[in-house]
Design a protein around this motif. Structure first.
Motif, PDB file in Angstrom:
ATOM      1  N   SER A  78     -72.491 -67.955 -99.569  1.00  0.00           N
ATOM      2  CA  SER A  78     -71.187 -67.153-100.145  1.00  0.00           C
ATOM      3  C   SER A  78     -70.565 -66.239 -99.425  1.00  0.00           C
ATOM      4  O   SER A  78     -69.525 -66.067 -99.464  1.00  0.00           O
ATOM      5  CB  SER A  78     -72.366 -66.144-101.360  1.00  0.00           C
ATOM      6  N   LYS A  79     -71.425 -65.706 -98.278  1.00  0.00           N
ATOM      7  CA  LYS A  79     -70.775 -64.686 -97.541  1.00  0.00           C
ATOM      8  C   LYS A  79     -69.839 -65.305 -96.665  1.00  0.00           C
ATOM      9  O   LYS A  79     -68.632 -64.997 -96.453  1.00  0.00           O
ATOM     10  CB  LYS A  79     -71.821 -63.980 -96.473  1.00  0.00           C
ATOM     11  N   GLU A  80     -69.941 -66.694 -96.360  1.00  0.00           N
ATOM     12  CA  GLU A  80     -68.947 -67.595 -95.657  1.00  0.00           C
ATOM     13  C   GLU A  80     -67.536 -67.438 -96.365  1.00  0.00           C
ATOM     14  O   GLU A  80     -66.483 -67.242 -95.897  1.00  0.00           O
ATOM     15  CB  GLU A  80     -69.436 -68.767 -95.224  1.00  0.00           C
ATOM     16  N   GLY A  81     -67.955 -67.844 -97.628  1.00  0.00           N
ATOM     17  CA  GLY A  81     -66.512 -67.736 -98.608  1.00  0.00           C
ATOM     18  C   GLY A  81     -65.939 -66.675 -98.807  1.00  0.00           C
ATOM     19  O   GLY A  81     -64.662 -66.510 -98.684  1.00  0.00           O
ATOM     20  N   TYR A  82     -66.788 -65.423 -99.035  1.00  0.00           N
ATOM     21  CA  TYR A  82     -66.000 -64.292 -99.009  1.00  0.00           C
ATOM     22  C   TYR A  82     -65.266 -63.551 -97.717  1.00  0.00           C
ATOM     23  O   TYR A  82     -64.237 -62.937 -97.544  1.00  0.00           O
ATOM     24  CB  TYR A  82     -67.140 -63.147 -99.453  1.00  0.00           C
ATOM     25  N   ALA A  83     -66.067 -64.156 -96.554  1.00  0.00           N
ATOM     26  CA  ALA A  83     -65.437 -63.777 -95.481  1.00  0.00           C
ATOM     27  C   ALA A  83     -64.009 -64.486 -95.065  1.00  0.00           C
ATOM     28  O   ALA A  83     -63.138 -63.804 -94.385  1.00  0.00           O
ATOM     29  CB  ALA A  83     -66.518 -64.089 -94.072  1.00  0.00           C
ATOM     30  N   SER A 115     -59.577 -71.319-116.059  1.00  0.00           N
ATOM     31  CA  SER A 115     -60.698 -70.342-116.583  1.00  0.00           C
ATOM     32  C   SER A 115     -61.013 -69.123-116.187  1.00  0.00           C
ATOM     33  O   SER A 115     -61.500 -67.907-116.903  1.00  0.00           O
ATOM     34  CB  SER A 115     -62.200 -70.859-116.395  1.00  0.00           C
ATOM     35  N   PHE A 116     -59.927 -68.469-115.261  1.00  0.00           N
ATOM     36  CA  PHE A 116     -59.552 -66.846-115.048  1.00  0.00           C
ATOM     37  C   PHE A 116     -58.312 -66.620-114.885  1.00  0.00           C
ATOM     38  O   PHE A 116     -57.587 -67.427-114.905  1.00  0.00           O
ATOM     39  CB  PHE A 116     -60.100 -67.009-113.503  1.00  0.00           C
ATOM     40  N   VAL A 117     -58.368 -65.210-115.081  1.00  0.00           N
ATOM     41  CA  VAL A 117     -56.760 -64.674-115.132  1.00  0.00           C
ATOM     42  C   VAL A 117     -56.432 -63.963-113.885  1.00  0.00           C
ATOM     43  O   VAL A 117     -55.382 -63.421-113.825  1.00  0.00           O
ATOM     44  CB  VAL A 117     -56.466 -63.984-116.266  1.00  0.00           C
ATOM     45  N   SER A 118     -57.307 -64.007-112.936  1.00  0.00           N
ATOM     46  CA  SER A 118     -57.109 -63.105-111.583  1.00  0.00           C
ATOM     47  C   SER A 118     -57.519 -64.019-110.421  1.00  0.00           C
ATOM     48  O   SER A 118     -58.312 -64.877-110.571  1.00  0.00           O
ATOM     49  CB  SER A 118     -57.711 -61.812-111.575  1.00  0.00           C
ATOM     50  N   GLU A 119     -57.076 -63.762-109.361  1.00  0.00           N
ATOM     51  CA  GLU A 119     -57.385 -64.572-108.030  1.00  0.00           C
ATOM     52  C   GLU A 119     -58.625 -64.001-107.681  1.00  0.00           C
ATOM     53  O   GLU A 119     -59.307 -62.805-108.017  1.00  0.00           O
ATOM     54  CB  GLU A 119     -56.309 -64.149-106.932  1.00  0.00           C
ATOM     55  N   HIS A 120     -59.682 -64.865-107.138  1.00  0.00           N
ATOM     56  CA  HIS A 120     -60.897 -64.519-106.611  1.00  0.00           C
ATOM     57  C   HIS A 120     -61.382 -65.774-105.921  1.00  0.00           C
ATOM     58  O   HIS A 120     -60.589 -66.481-105.435  1.00  0.00           O
ATOM     59  CB  HIS A 120     -61.786 -64.510-107.712  1.00  0.00           C
ATOM     60  N   ILE A 121     -62.752 -65.552-105.525  1.00  0.00           N
ATOM     61  CA  ILE A 121     -63.205 -66.555-104.448  1.00  0.00           C
ATOM     62  C   ILE A 121     -62.939 -67.867-104.811  1.00  0.00           C
ATOM     63  O   ILE A 121     -62.669 -68.569-104.061  1.00  0.00           O
ATOM     64  CB  ILE A 121     -64.790 -66.376-104.175  1.00  0.00           C
ATOM     65  N   GLU A 122     -63.088 -68.137-105.917  1.00  0.00           N
ATOM     66  CA  GLU A 122     -62.910 -69.554-106.349  1.00  0.00           C
ATOM     67  C   GLU A 122     -61.494 -70.128-106.494  1.00  0.00           C
ATOM     68  O   GLU A 122     -61.470 -71.449-106.345  1.00  0.00           O
ATOM     69  CB  GLU A 122     -63.747 -69.888-107.651  1.00  0.00           C
ATOM     70  N   THR A 123     -60.505 -69.402-106.698  1.00  0.00           N
ATOM     71  CA  THR A 123     -59.077 -69.797-106.533  1.00  0.00           C
ATOM     72  C   THR A 123     -58.720 -69.984-104.952  1.00  0.00           C
ATOM     73  O   THR A 123     -58.466 -70.727-104.354  1.00  0.00           O
ATOM     74  CB  THR A 123     -58.268 -68.968-107.038  1.00  0.00           C
ATOM     75  N   LEU A 124     -59.166 -68.703-104.364  1.00  0.00           N
ATOM     76  CA  LEU A 124     -58.532 -68.266-102.902  1.00  0.00           C
ATOM     77  C   LEU A 124     -59.405 -69.135-101.721  1.00  0.00           C
ATOM     78  O   LEU A 124     -58.793 -69.512-100.959  1.00  0.00           O
ATOM     79  CB  LEU A 124     -58.711 -66.956-102.476  1.00  0.00           C
ATOM     80  N   GLU A 125     -60.510 -69.275-102.072  1.00  0.00           N
ATOM     81  CA  GLU A 125     -61.287 -69.941-101.138  1.00  0.00           C
ATOM     82  C   GLU A 125     -61.658 -71.593-101.453  1.00  0.00           C
ATOM     83  O   GLU A 125     -61.345 -72.435-100.947  1.00  0.00           O
ATOM     84  CB  GLU A 125     -62.800 -69.375-100.679  1.00  0.00           C
ATOM     85  N   GLU A 126     -62.026 -71.799-102.750  1.00  0.00           N
ATOM     86  CA  GLU A 126     -62.597 -73.077-103.403  1.00  0.00           C
ATOM     87  C   GLU A 126     -61.331 -73.926-103.375  1.00  0.00           C
ATOM     88  O   GLU A 126     -61.380 -75.150-102.781  1.00  0.00           O
ATOM     89  CB  GLU A 126     -63.571 -72.990-104.185  1.00  0.00           C
ATOM     90  N   ILE A 127     -60.589 -73.461-103.999  1.00  0.00           N
ATOM     91  CA  ILE A 127     -59.311 -74.193-104.653  1.00  0.00           C
ATOM     92  C   ILE A 127     -58.576 -74.467-103.284  1.00  0.00           C
ATOM     93  O   ILE A 127     -58.084 -75.414-102.717  1.00  0.00           O
ATOM     94  CB  ILE A 127     -58.329 -73.817-105.824  1.00  0.00           C
ATOM     95  N   ASP A 128     -57.871 -73.222-102.690  1.00  0.00           N
ATOM     96  CA  ASP A 128     -57.011 -73.335-101.868  1.00  0.00           C
ATOM     97  C   ASP A 128     -57.347 -73.913-100.472  1.00  0.00           C
ATOM     98  O   ASP A 128     -56.704 -74.190 -99.597  1.00  0.00           O
ATOM     99  CB  ASP A 128     -56.486 -71.828-101.559  1.00  0.00           C
ATOM    100  N   MET A 129     -58.774 -73.641-100.032  1.00  0.00           N
ATOM    101  CA  MET A 129     -59.022 -73.950 -98.937  1.00  0.00           C
ATOM    102  C   MET A 129     -59.889 -75.405 -98.886  1.00  0.00           C
ATOM    103  O   MET A 129     -59.471 -76.546 -98.476  1.00  0.00           O
ATOM    104  CB  MET A 129     -60.000 -73.135 -97.992  1.00  0.00           C
TER     105      MET A 129
END
Ligand SMILES: C=CC1=C(C)c2cc3[nH]c(cc4nc(cc5[nH]c(cc1n2)c(C)c5CCC(=O)O)C(CCC(=O)O)=C4C)c(C)c3C=C
Ligand SMILES: [Fe+2]
Length: 508
Positions: free
Chosen positions: A189-194, A405-419
């Motif tokens: 998880s830390k890798e993702g948030y980093a 399923s979300f209305v704001s950006e977060h780790i699963e849009t910015l890291e999981e989807i975008d990367m």
């Protein structure tokens, strides 16, 4: 001329914690504003000490709210009111009234009154609110703000019995298991948030949404305080509850920031709220309206369609782009065993958005898949990563990812989807990749949320006492099986380092 009279007997002695009492006469009906009102209170008769101290004032005339303050230990009185009005039409009724708790000074404004619901204390007259103070409680997940927060955030998440659903007899293992899983999962998880700047933007965005909602409500002539209650990180639900109680909110609308309902998201937050409410007399008396899901609202559907249309126009050949809805998954057992409506709502939501797009002449192909699975169980299928590879192999060249399923950006849009997913898609043969941004503070969306709040207000009712904890354990055979295998699992997981490392491989 409307004429009315009421005698109200009030016994305060059963509620010794109330030190002050405020009484006023709100006027229902078609009267607008104080000046237009023309109400005269022609006669008052009060018995008890209250009368002598505070009711001797003759200033009972011609105000929208005639206010009395009763101090100290006076707890019993009766009030006879005779009022006439020549300006107001029919149903002008003096409603009785409300107490103010712990209010020492009675100033010019008395906006933070509480609705009084000890109806058994009143004789013949219903209690009502003089001036309501509306609260809106936004529910969200919360996210670690710094890398240092990741493991404790994960602990909070996995300690939630709506995230890891253990049989009741094994609940004592919830926290040790959460500790184990959070420590094991934290490095990944830390890798993702980093990769997204060292923390989740969820708090900042949710605060911005709260502010925008307050403004939108104000524009629609509703003054409300908007609070943010996160389930697993600051500001925690308990903090928000503490604040709204301090603010003396008299009516509350609960609005999860998840469009679709899942046991694991809105369900978990609402369950926690109910537990807090049950333990606090304030909330037992607070009218609450809970909006469980709102994915079907026109304003939301249209806002999503706008974002999609807009993003499609960035492709060289917009007609040829596949619209790829990616929703956060849940374990299959939630839907199939526990009756989670999440999958049905998600599918419904996607078809409403596609219908809206079709009505605008946008006829692209589309698909729905589920992302972000965790752990060794089966999650809702198809899985986003698998579908992306298959689409690439099938020759799809242009794809627009839509987080649904979300209305704001977060780790699963910015890291999981975008990367991660973008990389996988391009590797699999997809050449043109786009992603729809999360709604965030899009004005049409926030305005629709404000409408949802306003529409929910009239249905606010007492919820705390109605909410009973229900047991998940109904089938004794299943219960025995769970008990047996659960014991073995707990034993080996907690005691065997080799198995912990095998378990780790499942999780990361
Ligand atoms: C509709 C949205 C969500 C559902 C359903 C949901 C279910 C669910 N989630 C986990 C485990 C994790 N979720 C994590 C992060 C996370 N989850 C959601 C939304 C839903 N979760 C969001 C918005 C976020 C991101 C928060 C942020 O920090 O920005 C995480 C932590 C991140 C990671 O390590 O991947 C975990 C773990 C389960 C087990 C579950 C259903 C049972
Ligand atoms: Fe999640």
């Amino acid at each position: 001329m409307t004429h009315y009279a009421n005698t109200i007997d009030f016994d305060f002695s059963r509620h010794s914690s109330l030190s002050n009492l405020l009484i006023s006469f709100p006027v229902a009906g078609s009267c607008q504003g104080m000046d237009a009102l023309g109400i005269r209170v022609s006669h008052t008769k009060l018995s008890g000490l209250c009368h002598r101290r505070t009711f001797s004032s003759p200033a009972l005339v011609c105000s929208r709210k005639n206010v009395f303050l009763c101090n100290g230990s006076d707890r019993q009185f009766s009030l006879h009111l005779n009022a006439s009005s020549d300006k107001c039409k029919a149903n002008v009724k003096p409603h009785f009234q409300l107490p103010v708790q712990e209010r020492q000074v009675f100033g010019k404004a008395f906006y933070s009154a509480r609705e009084y619901t000890f109806e058994e204390n009143f004789v013949g007259v219903r209690s009502n609110t003089v001036q309501e103070k509306i609260g809106v409680l936004l529910l969200n997940l919360g996210g670690p703000e710094r890398l240092h927060d990741v493991q404790p955030f994960l602990f909070n998440l996995f300690a939630d019995p709506d995230i890891i659903r253990l049989p009741r007899l094994f609940r004592f293992l919830q926290r040790p298991l959460a500790q184990l899983i959070s420590v094991v999962r934290a490095p990944k998880s830390k890798e993702g948030y980093a990769a997204i700047g060292g923390g989740s933007p969820l708090r900042r965005i949710t605060d911005e949404q709260a502010f925008a909602l307050k403004e939108a409500l104000k524009e629609k002539k509703l003054d409300a305080n908007v609070y943010v209650a996160m389930r697993y990180w600051h500001p925690f639900t308990e903090e928000a509850i503490h604040q709204l109680k301090k603010d003396n909110i008299t009516k509350l609308v609960v609005l999860p920031l998840y469009p679709q309902f899942s046991i694991s998201t809105s369900g978990s937050s609402i369950r926690l709220l109910m537990r807090i409410f049950r333990e606090d007399a304030y909330f037992e008396r607070l009218p609450v309206s809970i909006i469980e899901s709102w994915y079907q609202r026109e304003g939301y559907i249209k806002s999503m369609a706008n974002l999609i249309e807009n993003e499609l126009s960035n492709f060289a050949k917009p007609d040829e782009v596949m619209i790829f809805f990616s929703a956060h998954g849940v374990p299959v057992s939630y839907v199939e065993d526990a009756g989670d409506p999440y999958r049905d709502q998600m599918e419904d939501c996607v078809s409403l958005i596609m219908d809206e797009l079709k009505s605008r002449g946008v006829g692209n192909t589309h698909t729905l898949a589920y992302q972000s699975r965790v752990g060794p169980v089966q999650w809702l299928k198809p899985y986003t990563d698998k579908v992306l590879v298959e689409l690439g192999q099938q020759g799809v060249k242009s794809l627009l990812a839509v987080p649904i399923s979300f209305v704001s950006e977060h780790i699963e849009t910015l890291e999981e989807i975008d990367m991660e997913y973008k990389h996988l898609a391009l590797e699999s043969g997809i050449e043109n990749w786009g992603r729809v941004p999360a709604l965030g503070c899009t004005s049409s969306f926030i305005s629709d949320l404000a409408d949802a709040v306003i529409e929910a207000l009239p249905t606010a009712s007492l919820v705390a006492s109605a909410a009973e904890e229900t047991s998940r354990e109904t089938d004794p055979v299943q219960y025995a099986i769970n008990l047996f295998f659960g014991s073995i699992l707990a034993f080996v997981l907690l005691l065997s380092p080799r198995l912990i490392s095998a378990f780790r491989n499942f999780l990361v």
